[in-house]
Design an enzyme around this catalytic site. Structure first.
Site, PDB file in Angstrom:
ATOM      1  N   LYS A 113       0.839  -1.503  -0.016  1.00 44.92           N
ATOM      2  CA  LYS A 113       0.074  -0.013   0.053  1.00 44.92           C
ATOM      3  C   LYS A 113       0.772   1.350   0.041  1.00 44.92           C
ATOM      4  O   LYS A 113       0.414   2.254  -0.386  1.00 44.92           O
ATOM      5  CB  LYS A 113      -0.920   0.119   1.128  1.00 44.92           C
ATOM      6  CG  LYS A 113      -1.920  -1.131   1.035  1.00 44.92           C
ATOM      7  CD  LYS A 113      -3.183  -1.022   1.616  1.00 44.92           C
ATOM      8  CE  LYS A 113      -4.342  -2.145   1.235  1.00 44.92           C
ATOM      9  NZ  LYS A 113      -3.643  -3.349   1.451  1.00 44.92           N
TER      10      LYS A 113
HETATM   11  C1  LIG Z   1      -4.436  -4.593   0.875  1.00 42.71           C
HETATM   12  C2  LIG Z   1      -3.755  -5.860   0.918  1.00 42.71           C
HETATM   13  C3  LIG Z   1      -3.843  -6.836  -0.241  1.00 42.71           C
HETATM   14  C4  LIG Z   1      -5.117  -6.956  -1.218  1.00 42.71           C
HETATM   15  O1  LIG Z   1      -4.962  -5.750  -2.003  1.00 42.71           O
HETATM   16  P1  LIG Z   1      -6.490  -5.176  -2.584  1.00 42.71           P
HETATM   17  O2  LIG Z   1      -5.824  -4.054  -3.562  1.00 42.71           O
HETATM   18  O3  LIG Z   1      -7.272  -4.766  -1.618  1.00 42.71           O
HETATM   19  O4  LIG Z   1      -6.714  -6.494  -3.674  1.00 42.71           O
HETATM   20  C5  LIG Z   1      -3.107  -7.955  -0.267  1.00 42.71           C
HETATM   21  N1  LIG Z   1      -1.946  -8.084   0.636  1.00 42.71           N
HETATM   22  C6  LIG Z   1      -1.733  -7.097   1.566  1.00 42.71           C
HETATM   23  C7  LIG Z   1      -0.523  -7.423   2.335  1.00 42.71           C
HETATM   24  C8  LIG Z   1      -2.240  -6.009   1.707  1.00 42.71           C
HETATM   25  O5  LIG Z   1      -2.113  -5.094   2.632  1.00 42.71           O
END
Ligand SMILES: *Cc1c(COP(=O)(O)O)cnc(C)c1O
Length: 469
Positions: A113
């Site tokens: 993120k």
């Molecule tokens: C947010 C997240 C995901 C999922 O990503 P999306 O964009 O919601 O599909 C997968 N792995 C981790 C570690 C995350 O923080």
């Protein structure tokens, strides 16, 4: 470039307007009117660019109302070796079985993120300062999103962050990450309740139109277009890293929850990046796997959402999925309104009649993992490659191994580092030492700043009023 809503009833908007938006006023999600097309000559030119140069080329196609020099400056301040650990920003490595891993989790909070949120922090500050506005972000987190937002917005002018979390429910590492921030514009609020209670409080405050307007309340959730566009860049970077010529094709395997990450992959593919398949990997919360296998989309409520060892994927209503379905339905906004009315009524919908198109034209396939699968994958990778992958990445590796065709190059996106999920790693491989970036040594011993409040919206509003007085 102008932006439209998937529900068709919002006036066309510019990039910098869409950047500060959550849902469109008509309840839809914003998307560009059309995707820019990248020809072979451009792709050849882009192959040798550095990450920030590539990010500028890609994002300038979408952020057309931000002057080029300003955009370049925002990007150059965002994608640095200092913040992301390497000059490559998202280096690609190869496991002994040939599966490739693209590292997206070397930012400040050790999850992918940061890739988008760090850009968003700088872009928010730029747009707000230019327009003389301020914004107070109110959010709820069970871990990853809240910390990524706080690390992106700490110390930024014109922005405050009020982040709610369920008291005592996050891991010691996650608490330390958020609560040790000493910046005056970061406000951690621990609510005596569960994550759902935190979300309900956010909704209650958002629904108080007067309060919302008076205190300039905004959000940064996963439907934000600025996050998606920043994520498109690393698909290009991953492709160039994993291949030696633009004649090759690559598939990406993406551990998914809200469909934000893989939605960016879909957009990169629509722009003309030679992506063979987009492999959606889910955990036990498998609404997306079910859709890509059967065409039925049946979101579940929180009672039917499992708590798993890949918690950031414990999602049963994929908020960005509407963007893909809009393209799949040839951008028919009326059709989207009808389908999401069915979602709203709890029924979901069935698109079996276009499943062939989903697979053939859009290249989507899927798979899922269980807790036991993830433990076994972490153990195998540890034994064969002497490295530790996190449970979300393990979900991707498990699915990639399962669906790989002869000769197919698959890049698995590494969405978090093992250091964030020590308990699961120990369960998989025993009491080994788990590498942690030097900057985070002793994190749990730093002084923490957090206000604990009872489970009600009034208490949270009082903190906001007091902080902004
Ligand atoms: C947010 C997240 C995901 C999922 O990503 P999306 O964009 O919601 O599909 C997968 N792995 C981790 C570690 C995350 O923080």
């Amino acid at each position: 470039m102008k932006y439209i809503s998937t529900r068709g009833a919002t006036a066309r908007k510019q990039f910098s307007e869409v950047l500060l938006m959550g849902l469109a006023p008509d309840g839809g999600l914003m998307l560009p009117e059309q995707y820019p097309q990248i020809d072979r000559a451009t792709l050849d030119q882009w192959r040798t660019l550095s990450y920030p140069e590539l990010a500028f080329e890609v994002m300038s196609l979408f952020a057309t109302d931000i002057p080029a020099d300003d955009l370049r400056d925002i990007i150059n301040r965002t994608y640095t070796e200092e913040v992301f650990g390497t000059k490559a920003i998202t280096p690609v490595r190869t496991l002994s079985d040939g599966i490739k891993i693209q590292a997206l989790s070397n930012g400040p909070t050790l999850a992918f993120k940061d890739m988008a949120m760090q850009f968003l922090g700088n872009a928010f500050e730029y747009v707000l300062n230019k327009e003389g506005k301020e914004l107070n972000i109110l959010g709820a987190t069970s871990g990853d999103t809240g910390s990524a937002a706080e690390y992106a917005l700490r110390g930024k002018k014109g922005v405050n962050v009020f982040m709610l979390s369920p008291e005592g429910k996050m891991s010691a590492f996650q608490r330390a990450q958020m609560f040790s921030l000493q910046d005056a514009n970061i406000h951690n609020i621990a609510v005596e309740g569960m994550f759902d209670d935190c979300q309900d409080i956010v909704k209650a405050v958002q629904n108080d139109a007067e309060f919302k307007a008076k205190y300039h309340i905004g959000t940064v959730n996963s439907i934000n277009w600025g996050r998606i566009v920043a994520q498109v860049v690393y698909y290009f970077a991953g492709y160039f890293n994993a291949t030696s010529s633009n004649d090759e094709k690559v598939s990406f395997c993406v551990p998914s929850g809200n469909f934000g990450n893989v939605c960016a992959g879909h957009i990169a593919r629509q722009m003309g990046l030679p992506i063979h398949r987009l492999i959606v990997a889910t955990n036990e919360n498998d609404v997306l796997d079910e859709f890509f296998k059967t065409g039925a989309y049946r979101p579940r409520n929180s009672e039917h959402t499992h708590v798993t060892s890949s918690p950031s994927m414990d999602i049963s209503k994929a908020s960005n999925f509407e963007r893909f379905v809009f393209d799949l339905m040839d951008r028919d906004a009326d059709e989207i309104k009808t389908l999401w009315a069915e979602v709203g009524s709890g029924k979901g919908f069935n698109l079996e009649f276009v499943l062939n198109k989903v697979h053939q034209q859009y290249g989507f396939v899927s798979g899922k993992s269980t807790h036991a699968n993830r433990l076994a994958t972490i153990k195998q990778v540890y034994e064969q490659d002497h490295e530790l992958i996190d449970p979300h990445t393990a979900d991707g590796v498990k699915v990639a191994r399962e669906v790989r065709e002869a000769g197919e190059t698959i890049v698995c996106l590494e969405t978090a580092l093992a250091a964030k999920f020590e308990a699961t790693i120990h369960e998989a491989v025993g009491e080994v030492s788990i590498p942690r970036p030097a900057a985070l040594e002793g994190l749990e011993n730093l002084p923490q700043r957090v206000r604990v409040v009872p489970n009600n919206a009034t208490a949270v509003k009082d903190i906001i009023k007091e902080a902004l007085a």
